[in-house]
Design an enzyme around this catalytic site. Structure first.
Site, PDB file in Angstrom:
ATOM      1  CB  VAL A  11      -0.902  -0.048   1.254  1.00  0.00           C
ATOM      2  CG1 VAL A  11      -1.695   1.516   1.390  1.00  0.00           C
ATOM      3  CG2 VAL A  11      -1.975  -1.049   1.037  1.00  0.00           C
ATOM      4  CB  CYS A  12       3.807   2.213   2.237  1.00  0.00           C
ATOM      5  SG  CYS A  12       2.989   2.107   3.722  1.00  0.00           S
ATOM      6  CB  THR A  13       4.793   0.315  -2.758  1.00  0.00           C
ATOM      7  OG1 THR A  13       5.782  -0.250  -2.123  1.00  0.00           O
ATOM      8  CG2 THR A  13       5.530   0.510  -4.209  1.00  0.00           C
ATOM      9  CG  LEU A  68       6.102   6.530  -0.536  1.00  0.00           C
ATOM     10  CD1 LEU A  68       7.244   5.025  -0.010  1.00  0.00           C
ATOM     11  CD2 LEU A  68       6.534   7.660  -0.019  1.00  0.00           C
TER      12      LEU A  68
END
Length: 219
Positions: free
Chosen positions: A44-46, A49
């Protein structure tokens, strides 16, 4: 320390993918968005960002710098940036803070004081609360705090919408209603009398005695 809106954003020094920074000095005289991540190489963080990288120009238009932080060393961030480009098509050109000693996460009340002193061996679940967004004004005060669960990707268009509202309402004695977007009608605050409202805004609609709407100020 528990952080609230209108608190001074805690200052700190840290290593980033663009070299060491002193946070307040890095913010300068403009706005800043600090958004945090529990660990590198998480799915999810990928996507987040990359999404933020794609919107970088929109934040610049609003005089807002963006900076990410993840509970991992800076060296790991550099490798992660390659994955982000592969997954989303966007280069991360804003700085990413390395927080391998958990100091910033604790300073911003995203991890408890007893969380330890190293990111080594910690899983994303251990750092699940490091999923916050802080909007910080030129006065270095926190204007907004949002915290998301790990499984829910953040909507950065909402962050832009919030900045539009915060900047507008800081300049004029107005508030923005639910689901407001740039250019739509706004609410006149209770501190403005009807007579003053006519002088300031030209005209307004009284929906309720305490709810008056007018066109968005443009000056």
């Amino acid at each position: 320390m528990s952080l609230r809106i209108n608190d001074i954003a805690p200052d700190f020094t840290a290593d980033t993918t663009q070299g060491p920074i002193s946070f307040h000095e890095w913010i300068g005289s403009g706005w800043a968005v600090l958004f945090s991540h529990p660990k590198n190489f998480t799915p999810v963080c990928t996507t987040e960002l990359g999404a933020m990288a794609g919107l970088a120009g929109e934040f610049t238009k609003r005089g807002a710098k963006i900076i990410g932080i993840s509970v991992d060393p800076v060296e790991s961030h550099a490798k992660w940036k390659n994955d982000i480009k592969t997954a989303t098509g966007f280069d991360v050109e804003y700085p990413l803070i390395g927080d391998k000693d958990l100091k910033v996460a604790k300073l911003y009340d995203m991890l408890p004081a007893g969380a330890g002193e190293s990111s080594e061996g910690r899983t994303p679940a251990d750092n699940a609360t490091v999923r916050s967004v802080f909007i910080i004004g030129p006065d270095k005060k926190i204007k907004l705090i949002l915290t998301y669960p790990m499984t829910t990707g953040r909507n950065f268009n909402e962050i832009l919408r919030a900045i539009d509202s915060i900047q507008l309402t800081a300049k004029h004695q107005v508030a923005t209603p639910a689901n407001w977007n740039q250019g739509e009608d706004v609410i006149i605050t209770a501190a403005v009398s009807n007579e003053d409202a006519i002088t300031r805004f030209g005209s307004f609609d009284t929906v309720l005695p305490y709810l008056r709407k007018t066109k968005q100020p443009t000056a």
